[in-house]
Write a protein that holds these residues in place. Sequence first.
Motif, PDB file in Angstrom:
ATOM      1  N   ILE A  13       0.875  -1.170   0.000  1.00  0.00           N
ATOM      2  CA  ILE A  13       0.000   0.000   0.000  1.00  0.00           C
ATOM      3  C   ILE A  13       0.914   1.222   0.000  1.00  0.00           C
ATOM      4  CG2 ILE A  13      -1.751   1.261   1.326  1.00  0.00           C
ATOM      5  CD1 ILE A  13      -2.346  -1.450   2.752  1.00  0.00           C
ATOM      6  N   VAL A  14       0.635   2.181  -0.853  1.00  0.00           N
ATOM      7  CA  VAL A  14       1.377   3.444  -0.813  1.00  0.00           C
ATOM      8  C   VAL A  14       0.389   4.608  -0.879  1.00  0.00           C
ATOM      9  CG1 VAL A  14       3.568   2.638  -1.823  1.00  0.00           C
ATOM     10  CG2 VAL A  14       1.754   3.390  -3.339  1.00  0.00           C
ATOM     11  N   THR A  15       0.768   5.706  -0.239  1.00  0.00           N
ATOM     12  CA  THR A  15      -0.035   6.924  -0.334  1.00  0.00           C
ATOM     13  C   THR A  15       0.953   8.067  -0.548  1.00  0.00           C
ATOM     14  OG1 THR A  15       0.168   7.516   1.985  1.00  0.00           O
ATOM     15  CG2 THR A  15      -1.662   6.050   1.412  1.00  0.00           C
ATOM     16  N   GLY A  34       7.523   0.750   4.552  1.00  0.00           N
ATOM     17  CA  GLY A  34       7.929  -0.493   5.218  1.00  0.00           C
ATOM     18  C   GLY A  34       8.332  -1.569   4.230  1.00  0.00           C
ATOM     19  N   ASN A  35       8.541  -1.177   2.980  1.00  0.00           N
ATOM     20  CA  ASN A  35       8.806  -2.193   1.949  1.00  0.00           C
ATOM     21  C   ASN A  35      10.039  -3.040   2.242  1.00  0.00           C
ATOM     22  OD1 ASN A  35       9.872   0.476   1.386  1.00  0.00           O
ATOM     23  ND2 ASN A  35      10.729  -0.329  -0.486  1.00  0.00           N
ATOM     24  N   ILE A  36      11.119  -2.403   2.740  1.00  0.00           N
ATOM     25  CA  ILE A  36      12.343  -3.175   3.008  1.00  0.00           C
ATOM     26  C   ILE A  36      12.099  -4.085   4.214  1.00  0.00           C
ATOM     27  CG2 ILE A  36      14.770  -3.030   3.723  1.00  0.00           C
ATOM     28  CD1 ILE A  36      14.996  -0.417   2.175  1.00  0.00           C
ATOM     29  N   ALA A  37      11.594  -3.483   5.294  1.00  0.00           N
ATOM     30  CA  ALA A  37      11.388  -4.239   6.542  1.00  0.00           C
ATOM     31  C   ALA A  37      10.436  -5.412   6.327  1.00  0.00           C
ATOM     32  CB  ALA A  37      10.837  -3.300   7.620  1.00  0.00           C
ATOM     33  N   VAL A  38       9.321  -5.150   5.665  1.00  0.00           N
ATOM     34  CA  VAL A  38       8.302  -6.190   5.499  1.00  0.00           C
ATOM     35  C   VAL A  38       8.809  -7.305   4.566  1.00  0.00           C
ATOM     36  CG1 VAL A  38       5.987  -6.631   4.551  1.00  0.00           C
ATOM     37  CG2 VAL A  38       6.382  -4.647   6.022  1.00  0.00           C
ATOM     38  N   LYS A  57       2.044   4.534   9.769  1.00  0.00           N
ATOM     39  CA  LYS A  57       0.726   3.871   9.772  1.00  0.00           C
ATOM     40  C   LYS A  57       0.594   2.970   8.547  1.00  0.00           C
ATOM     41  CE  LYS A  57      -2.070   6.754  12.656  1.00  0.00           C
ATOM     42  NZ  LYS A  57      -2.751   8.026  12.746  1.00  0.00           N
ATOM     43  N   ILE A  58       1.073   3.468   7.424  1.00  0.00           N
ATOM     44  CA  ILE A  58       1.003   2.664   6.183  1.00  0.00           C
ATOM     45  C   ILE A  58       1.938   1.452   6.314  1.00  0.00           C
ATOM     46  CG2 ILE A  58       1.437   2.693   3.685  1.00  0.00           C
ATOM     47  CD1 ILE A  58      -0.988   4.362   4.530  1.00  0.00           C
ATOM     48  N   ALA A  59       3.133   1.689   6.878  1.00  0.00           N
ATOM     49  CA  ALA A  59       4.090   0.578   7.039  1.00  0.00           C
ATOM     50  C   ALA A  59       3.484  -0.518   7.917  1.00  0.00           C
ATOM     51  CB  ALA A  59       5.388   1.111   7.640  1.00  0.00           C
ATOM     52  N   GLU A  60       2.793  -0.096   8.983  1.00  0.00           N
ATOM     53  CA  GLU A  60       2.166  -1.093   9.874  1.00  0.00           C
ATOM     54  C   GLU A  60       1.081  -1.877   9.127  1.00  0.00           C
ATOM     55  OE1 GLU A  60       2.950   1.011  14.202  1.00  0.00           O
ATOM     56  OE2 GLU A  60       1.061   1.371  13.157  1.00  0.00           O
ATOM     57  N   LYS A  61       0.333  -1.156   8.279  1.00  0.00           N
ATOM     58  CA  LYS A  61      -0.706  -1.848   7.492  1.00  0.00           C
ATOM     59  C   LYS A  61      -0.052  -2.862   6.565  1.00  0.00           C
ATOM     60  CE  LYS A  61      -4.430   1.499   7.026  1.00  0.00           C
ATOM     61  NZ  LYS A  61      -5.085   2.417   6.115  1.00  0.00           N
ATOM     62  N   ASN A  62       1.072  -2.486   5.973  1.00  0.00           N
ATOM     63  CA  ASN A  62       1.758  -3.408   5.061  1.00  0.00           C
ATOM     64  C   ASN A  62       2.273  -4.639   5.802  1.00  0.00           C
ATOM     65  OD1 ASN A  62       1.436  -2.327   2.441  1.00  0.00           O
ATOM     66  ND2 ASN A  62       2.871  -0.678   2.946  1.00  0.00           N
ATOM     67  N   ALA A  63       2.751  -4.428   7.023  1.00  0.00           N
ATOM     68  CA  ALA A  63       3.216  -5.574   7.819  1.00  0.00           C
ATOM     69  C   ALA A  63       2.041  -6.515   8.118  1.00  0.00           C
ATOM     70  CB  ALA A  63       3.862  -5.092   9.112  1.00  0.00           C
ATOM     71  N   GLU A  64       0.888  -5.924   8.467  1.00  0.00           N
ATOM     72  CA  GLU A  64      -0.310  -6.751   8.744  1.00  0.00           C
ATOM     73  C   GLU A  64      -0.729  -7.519   7.498  1.00  0.00           C
ATOM     74  OE1 GLU A  64      -3.598  -4.375  10.226  1.00  0.00           O
ATOM     75  OE2 GLU A  64      -2.216  -3.567  11.722  1.00  0.00           O
ATOM     76  N   ARG A  65      -0.753  -6.796   6.388  1.00  0.00           N
ATOM     77  CA  ARG A  65      -1.163  -7.397   5.117  1.00  0.00           C
ATOM     78  C   ARG A  65      -0.342  -8.610   4.749  1.00  0.00           C
ATOM     79  NH1 ARG A  65      -1.106  -4.939  -0.274  1.00  0.00           N
ATOM     80  NH2 ARG A  65      -3.090  -5.798  -0.910  1.00  0.00           N
ATOM     81  N   HIS A  66       0.953  -8.523   5.065  1.00  0.00           N
ATOM     82  CA  HIS A  66       1.849  -9.624   4.691  1.00  0.00           C
ATOM     83  C   HIS A  66       2.124 -10.557   5.878  1.00  0.00           C
ATOM     84  CE1 HIS A  66       2.372  -8.362   0.618  1.00  0.00           C
ATOM     85  NE2 HIS A  66       2.552  -7.116   1.022  1.00  0.00           N
ATOM     86  N   VAL A 113       3.373 -10.234   8.921  1.00  0.00           N
ATOM     87  CA  VAL A 113       4.681 -10.258   9.585  1.00  0.00           C
ATOM     88  C   VAL A 113       4.749  -9.272  10.756  1.00  0.00           C
ATOM     89  CG1 VAL A 113       6.007 -11.098   7.587  1.00  0.00           C
ATOM     90  CG2 VAL A 113       5.658  -8.635   7.879  1.00  0.00           C
ATOM     91  N   SER A 114       3.568  -8.852  11.252  1.00  0.00           N
ATOM     92  CA  SER A 114       3.558  -7.842  12.328  1.00  0.00           C
ATOM     93  C   SER A 114       4.351  -8.320  13.538  1.00  0.00           C
ATOM     94  CB  SER A 114       2.127  -7.544  12.763  1.00  0.00           C
ATOM     95  OG  SER A 114       1.422  -7.048  11.673  1.00  0.00           O
ATOM     96  N   ASP A 115       4.382  -9.650  13.757  1.00  0.00           N
ATOM     97  CA  ASP A 115       5.099 -10.164  14.933  1.00  0.00           C
ATOM     98  C   ASP A 115       6.620 -10.087  14.739  1.00  0.00           C
ATOM     99  OD1 ASP A 115       4.799 -12.016  12.877  1.00  0.00           O
ATOM    100  OD2 ASP A 115       5.166 -13.709  14.213  1.00  0.00           O
ATOM    101  N   LYS A 116       7.083  -9.845  13.516  1.00  0.00           N
ATOM    102  CA  LYS A 116       8.534  -9.816  13.280  1.00  0.00           C
ATOM    103  C   LYS A 116       9.082  -8.399  13.105  1.00  0.00           C
ATOM    104  CE  LYS A 116      10.027 -13.453  10.562  1.00  0.00           C
ATOM    105  NZ  LYS A 116      10.012 -14.164   9.259  1.00  0.00           N
ATOM    106  N   VAL A 117       8.198  -7.414  13.060  1.00  0.00           N
ATOM    107  CA  VAL A 117       8.653  -6.027  12.847  1.00  0.00           C
ATOM    108  C   VAL A 117       8.105  -5.103  13.934  1.00  0.00           C
ATOM    109  CG1 VAL A 117       8.927  -4.178  11.137  1.00  0.00           C
ATOM    110  CG2 VAL A 117       8.420  -6.484  10.347  1.00  0.00           C
ATOM    111  N   LYS A 118       9.034  -4.360  14.577  1.00  0.00           N
ATOM    112  CA  LYS A 118       8.612  -3.347  15.565  1.00  0.00           C
ATOM    113  C   LYS A 118       8.782  -1.991  14.900  1.00  0.00           C
ATOM    114  CE  LYS A 118      11.561  -4.828  18.639  1.00  0.00           C
ATOM    115  NZ  LYS A 118      12.563  -4.736  19.681  1.00  0.00           N
ATOM    116  N   PHE A 119       7.798  -1.122  15.060  1.00  0.00           N
ATOM    117  CA  PHE A 119       7.890   0.192  14.420  1.00  0.00           C
ATOM    118  C   PHE A 119       8.080   1.279  15.473  1.00  0.00           C
ATOM    119  CE2 PHE A 119       5.512  -2.385  11.378  1.00  0.00           C
ATOM    120  CZ  PHE A 119       6.174  -2.082  10.201  1.00  0.00           C
ATOM    121  N   TYR A 120       8.981   2.209  15.191  1.00  0.00           N
ATOM    122  CA  TYR A 120       9.199   3.346  16.089  1.00  0.00           C
ATOM    123  C   TYR A 120       9.167   4.635  15.289  1.00  0.00           C
ATOM    124  CZ  TYR A 120      10.874   0.083  19.668  1.00  0.00           C
ATOM    125  OH  TYR A 120      10.972  -0.920  20.585  1.00  0.00           O
TER     126      TYR A 120
END
Length: 234
Positions: free
Chosen positions: A86-88, A158-162, A184-193, A195-202
Amino acid sequence: MKLKTADYKRDIFYLMNKYSGTISIVEAEMLLEYLFNCARLDLYVKDFVVTDTIEELHDFLIERRLSGDPVQYITGHAEFMGMDFIVTKDTFIPRPETELLVNEIINSSRLVRLRRDSLEHYWNDRVSSQQYSSSGHDNISREQSREVKILDLCTGSGNIAVTLAKLMPQVEITAVDISEAALKIAEKNAERHDVSDKVKFYKGNAFNALVFDINPKFDIIVCNPPYIKDEEAP
Ligand SMILES: C[S@@+](CC[C@H](N)C(=O)[O-])C[C@H]1O[C@@H](n2cnc3c(N)ncnc32)[C@H](O)[C@@H]1O
């Protein structure tokens, strides 16, 4: 299946040809995928009815593109490493050349693991040769020692991280961005793929964002900082 030809007015090729020369074929395909909510291949193998409304919508999308909006901002999606993100306007559009960086990190992480394994062997050898109890070293779980910790500064969408979280089995990623909207978009991308449990966002300014991280130590740090001037950004 009906055979499609370029002169069959009112089919998808009619739309594709209507603006040929003004936008690239790839962009035309991306807009049509979005318009018909289908996969790229479907454009060539399925039948789509092009009504007046569809044609008007298509013309509107083309107008946006011709006025300077990148296709990815129009559709809200961008492809990176074969995955959909997702990108905006709040996020940078992932670039194909950044895929090289991701491949480089995956290769480097193999070296990190190799180095760790040889260190572990070294210590185990020393411990047994000195006839110490090895129980202390066994306490460091093998699984834990194999987890590669990566910091992605300036994560954007979050493209690299995810992608790394998706492609690497034992990885723990910390992703930082100064923009709340981008995060917020990066977190959505992590959920979509998934991998939210493997990426922490700050959120925060580069390394300063890590003040709340309980163990800010990393094997690999990756950063694709802003490199396009605001006035040149789309
Ligand atoms: C070129 S984009 C990179 C996006 C993504 N990592 C990629 O490679 O496609 C740069 C990102 O850095 C973020 N940024 C800019 N200054 C920053 C800072 N001081 N600390 C953290 N992030 C920052 C921007 O919000 C933007 O999302």
